[in-house]
Design a protein around this motif. Structure first.
Motif, short mmCIF file in Angstrom:
data_model
loop_
_atom_site.label_atom_id
_atom_site.label_comp_id
_atom_site.label_asym_id
_atom_site.label_seq_id
_atom_site.Cartn_x
_atom_site.Cartn_y
_atom_site.Cartn_z
N SER A 107 28.28 36.05 -26.62
CA SER A 107 27.93 37.21 -27.44
C SER A 107 28.51 37.03 -28.82
O SER A 107 29.51 36.30 -29.01
N ALA A 108 27.90 37.68 -29.80
CA ALA A 108 28.43 37.65 -31.16
C ALA A 108 29.39 38.79 -31.42
O ALA A 108 29.97 38.89 -32.51
N GLN A 109 29.55 39.69 -30.44
CA GLN A 109 30.42 40.85 -30.62
C GLN A 109 31.89 40.44 -30.65
O GLN A 109 32.29 39.47 -30.01
N SER A 110 32.68 41.20 -31.38
CA SER A 110 34.13 40.98 -31.43
C SER A 110 34.82 42.35 -31.35
O SER A 110 34.53 43.23 -32.18
N PRO A 111 35.68 42.57 -30.37
CA PRO A 111 36.07 41.60 -29.34
C PRO A 111 34.94 41.36 -28.34
O PRO A 111 33.99 42.12 -28.27
N CYS A 112 35.09 40.28 -27.60
CA CYS A 112 34.04 39.87 -26.67
C CYS A 112 33.95 40.86 -25.51
O CYS A 112 34.96 41.19 -24.87
N PRO A 113 32.76 41.34 -25.21
CA PRO A 113 32.59 42.20 -24.03
C PRO A 113 32.99 41.45 -22.76
O PRO A 113 32.73 40.25 -22.63
N SER A 114 33.62 42.16 -21.83
CA SER A 114 34.09 41.50 -20.62
C SER A 114 32.94 40.87 -19.84
O SER A 114 33.12 39.83 -19.17
N SER A 115 31.77 41.47 -19.95
CA SER A 115 30.61 40.94 -19.22
C SER A 115 30.12 39.61 -19.78
O SER A 115 29.39 38.88 -19.10
N ALA A 116 30.51 39.30 -21.00
CA ALA A 116 30.06 38.06 -21.65
C ALA A 116 31.16 37.02 -21.71
O ALA A 116 30.95 35.93 -22.25
N SER A 117 32.34 37.33 -21.15
CA SER A 117 33.49 36.43 -21.27
C SER A 117 33.57 35.47 -20.10
O SER A 117 33.30 35.83 -18.94
N LEU A 118 33.95 34.23 -20.42
CA LEU A 118 34.11 33.18 -19.42
C LEU A 118 35.42 32.44 -19.64
O LEU A 118 35.85 32.27 -20.78
N THR A 119 36.03 31.98 -18.56
CA THR A 119 37.21 31.14 -18.68
C THR A 119 36.77 29.66 -18.64
O THR A 119 36.12 29.23 -17.68
N VAL A 120 37.10 28.95 -19.68
CA VAL A 120 36.80 27.52 -19.75
C VAL A 120 38.02 26.77 -19.22
O VAL A 120 39.04 26.65 -19.90
N ASP A 121 37.95 26.32 -18.00
CA ASP A 121 39.10 25.69 -17.36
C ASP A 121 39.28 24.26 -17.85
O ASP A 121 38.31 23.52 -18.04
N ALA A 122 40.51 23.91 -18.09
CA ALA A 122 40.84 22.55 -18.55
C ALA A 122 40.45 21.54 -17.49
O ALA A 122 40.58 21.78 -16.29
N GLY A 123 39.94 20.42 -17.92
CA GLY A 123 39.58 19.34 -17.02
C GLY A 123 38.14 19.36 -16.59
O GLY A 123 37.66 18.38 -15.99
N SER A 124 37.41 20.44 -16.85
CA SER A 124 36.00 20.51 -16.51
C SER A 124 35.14 20.15 -17.71
O SER A 124 35.58 20.30 -18.86
N ASN A 125 33.95 19.71 -17.44
CA ASN A 125 33.01 19.37 -18.51
C ASN A 125 32.06 20.53 -18.73
O ASN A 125 31.28 20.89 -17.83
N TRP A 126 32.11 21.09 -19.92
CA TRP A 126 31.30 22.25 -20.25
C TRP A 126 30.22 21.89 -21.27
O TRP A 126 30.35 20.92 -22.00
N GLU A 127 29.19 22.71 -21.27
CA GLU A 127 28.12 22.56 -22.27
C GLU A 127 27.64 23.94 -22.68
O GLU A 127 27.63 24.89 -21.88
N PHE A 128 27.25 24.03 -23.94
CA PHE A 128 26.48 25.18 -24.40
C PHE A 128 25.08 24.66 -24.64
O PHE A 128 24.90 23.68 -25.37
N ARG A 129 24.08 25.29 -23.99
CA ARG A 129 22.75 24.70 -23.98
C ARG A 129 21.69 25.75 -24.29
O ARG A 129 21.74 26.88 -23.78
N ALA A 130 20.73 25.35 -25.16
CA ALA A 130 19.57 26.20 -25.43
C ALA A 130 18.57 26.04 -24.30
O ALA A 130 18.23 24.93 -23.89
N VAL A 131 18.14 27.18 -23.76
CA VAL A 131 17.16 27.18 -22.67
C VAL A 131 16.07 28.18 -23.00
O VAL A 131 16.13 28.88 -24.01
N SER A 132 15.07 28.26 -22.18
CA SER A 132 14.00 29.22 -22.40
C SER A 132 14.55 30.64 -22.36
O SER A 132 15.22 31.04 -21.40
N GLY A 133 14.34 31.36 -23.44
CA GLY A 133 14.81 32.75 -23.49
C GLY A 133 16.16 32.93 -24.13
O GLY A 133 16.63 34.07 -24.28
N GLY A 134 16.85 31.86 -24.53
CA GLY A 134 18.15 32.01 -25.19
C GLY A 134 19.04 30.82 -24.96
O GLY A 134 18.60 29.66 -25.02
N CYS A 135 20.32 31.06 -24.65
CA CYS A 135 21.30 30.00 -24.42
C CYS A 135 22.18 30.38 -23.24
O CYS A 135 22.30 31.56 -22.87
N ARG A 136 22.82 29.40 -22.65
CA ARG A 136 23.76 29.69 -21.57
C ARG A 136 24.82 28.59 -21.51
O ARG A 136 24.64 27.49 -22.06
#
Length: 592
Positions: A107-136
């Motif tokens: 989300s572009a909101q600040s502070p981040c809404p809890s429903s849009a917040s994610l924990t990025v855990d160390a050691g995992s491989n993450w991606e931000f990806r454009a998909v049909s209808g938006g991004c995830r």
């Protein structure tokens, strides 16, 4: 000054390509050369100059001042005012947290809404990806969020030692906030949002082992350039549609300034600490100038480049627009010291490549028509032959640099080829080549031609008699050439009526030939000389009633000579062997 770049081919005469035939370009410096020279600043620092002195020298009329002394702007109220473009119009951006967890927000909101917040855990491989209808967001290849806005972010606790890695950029970032911003298509920009001083910690524009004052000078220039760009574009909320479409940023990494983040301040052997000290010891200082038209809140556009050719370039000479008073040419011999690996460089291009670019059958001659005050090339003229006709194309130094991937526009060039080793880069090299191919000369016999040597009367006789194919004479005409290698040629020239020698019966073979004498020799060789013909007096220093006036007029009318650039002919000047090649080529071979 007229510099020559000689590319030779022979029109109308068979030519043999030498094995080493190439267009050799020799130059100095690296980059556009406007503003501060980085290698120059290092040399000046080693001579005892301070960072402030270096900055105020390269940017004429400027003063280094604290940003806090200037009128307040929106920058002062924003803890992370700078938006640095990292990647444009991507459809996927891999990232990972190092040293601890990070937080992602769909989300572009600040502070981040809890429903849009994610924990990025160390050691995992993450991606931000454009998909049909938006991004995830994706974790280890699997979806980690719903589909949402392409305006998202990743934050982390730098104080706890957490960093974000972007594998595709080969960089890690300890400072700032990672922002994703949607483009008009199905893609997004990746941007770092941060404070100005945090940005400077990761700037990678200097060699970190350099003198501390050179590093500080770079910090001053980098900070000033960043602040100027921010003031010019305004806060992110007021970014124009075109800026959002382009990068959604004040600065674009690599295009505006190189930024490597954590790898800079953590560089081993104490070099990273040197850079951090340079940033901290100059905190808040910017370079200012009183000119209101070309500054933002008195802050200058602090451009810089690796080096130049011995003088910095003026901004209007590199880009269109009005001159900036602090970006004008200054002497910079420090830029081309031996410590600079690009102080002198060479590049080679095949003649065929240049001919294909220009659409020429052959390239005969290339001349630098004009240089800027800095010595960089402004205009270059290419002369060539296509379809049996002479053609000319003019290019700018910038076009040539772009076309052949040169380091800078401070260059000269020549074509290296047979038959002679000492005429490369001579304006007359094409003419020398043509008269050699046509049999007028073999040079000195040691592989040289001597284009700057004065022409002797003996050599003049050999050139003309050989080239014209004059038959051997049946008598000896002169008393002072007996036993000379050129005696036969001299007699042949006399038998053809091209020379009459001196009234005392001598020829004086070792004497040099003036340009007046050359005109008479050539007019006779062309079969057009008539001393009774009135001269049209094409040059102010050639009297119409002089013994050589008609000959000069005739060879000028025939296009054999145009005289000097000041409009004179110089009849009493000595004829150089390079000039003689051009005169013969034009008079007898139809050259140019």
């Amino acid at each position: 000054m007229l510099m020559t770049l000689t590319l030779v081919a022979v029109a109308g005469i068979p030519s043999v390509q030498a094995a080493d035939d190439q267009f050799l370009i020799s130059g100095s410096g690296w980059g556009h050369g406007v503003g501060m020279s980085q290698y120059g600043s290092e040399a000046l620092a080693n001579e005892g100059w301070t960072a402030v002195e270096i900055a105020e020298y390269y940017y004429s009329g400027t003063t280094v001042r604290p940003l806090s002394d200037l009128p307040s702007t929106w920058i002062d109220s924003d803890s992370q005012p700078l938006w640095l473009g990292i990647d444009r119009s991507a459809t996927t951006m891999p990232f990972a947290a190092i040293g601890g967890n990070a937080q992602a927000c769909l989300s572009a909101q600040s502070p981040c809404p809890s429903s849009a917040s994610l924990t990025v855990d160390a050691g995992s491989n993450w991606e931000f990806r454009a998909v049909s209808g938006g991004c995830r967001f994706y974790r280890n290849g699997s979806s980690a969020s719903s589909i949402g806005s392409c305006n998202a972010s990743v934050t982390w606790n730098a104080g706890a030692g957490v960093r974000i890695s972007l594998p595709t950029e080969s960089d890690e970032y300890s400072r700032g906030k990672l922002m994703f911003r949607s483009t008009t298509g199905t893609s997004f920009h990746t941007v770092l949002r941060m404070g100005v001083e945090d940005f400077l910690m990761g700037v990678s524009e200097s060699i970190l082992k350099w003198h501390p004052e050179a590093l500080k000078a770079q910090v001053l220039a980098s900070r000033t350039h960043a602040v100027y760009s921010m003031l010019q574009d305004g806060p992110e909320a007021s970014f124009s549609d075109s800026l959002k479409a382009n990068c959604w940023c004040h600065l674009s990494e690599g295009l505006d300034q190189a930024y490597r983040g954590w790898s800079v301040e953590s560089y081993p052997n104490g070099y990273g600490a040197k850079w951090v000290n340079a940033v901290q010891s100059t905190e808040g200082l910017v370079i200012t100038h009183p000119d209101t038209a070309t500054t933002r809140n008195s802050v200058i556009l602090a451009l810089f480049a690796s080096s130049n050719g011995g003088k910095s370039a003026a901004n209007q000479d590199v880009w269109s627009g009005a001159p900036y008073p602090y970006l004008q040419t200054v002497d910079d011999p420090w830029s081309v010291t031996s410590a600079n690996p690009r102080a002198h460089w060479t590049s080679s291009v095949s003649p065929a490549t240049i001919e294909a670019w220009l659409g020429f059958g052959t390239v005969e001659r290339v001349v630098v028509l004009e240089r800027y005050a800095s010595g960089s090339v402004k205009l270059v003229r290419f002369d060539g032959v296509t379809g049996g006709k002479w053609v000319t194309v003019t290019k700018t130094g910038k076009q040539i640099r772009s076309q052949f991937g040169l380091y800078s526009t401070w260059f000269s060039a020549c074509r290296v080829r047979a038959p002679f080793v000492d005429d490369d880069c001579s304006y007359f090299e094409p003419n020398i080549r043509r008269i050699a191919d046509a049999g007028f000369t073999d040079g000195y016999g040691d592989g040289t031609y001597g284009p700057k040597d004065a022409m002797t009367r003996a050599s003049m006789a050999e050139f003309l008699a050989r080239g014209l194919g004059l038959p051997a004479a049946g008598r000896d005409y002169f008393t002072d050439d007996n036993g000379l290698p050129e005696e036969g040629w001299i007699n042949s020239l006399a038998a053809a009526g091209i020379t009459v020698g001196y009234p005392d019966g001598t020829y004086r073979p070792s004497e040099t030939v003036t340009r007046a004498e050359m005109a008479v020799f050539l007019a006779r060789a062309m079969g057009v000389f008539n001393p009774a013909t009135p001269s049209s007096n094409p040059f102010p220093d050639v009297p119409a009633d002089s013994w050589f006036g008609p000959a000069v007029a005739l060879i000028a009318d025939a296009g054999v000579t145009t005289g000097y650039m000041d409009g004179t002919f110089g009849p009493d000047n000595l004829t150089l062997r390079g000039e003689m090649a051009a005169f013969i080529d034009r008079a007898l071979l139809g050259g140019h």
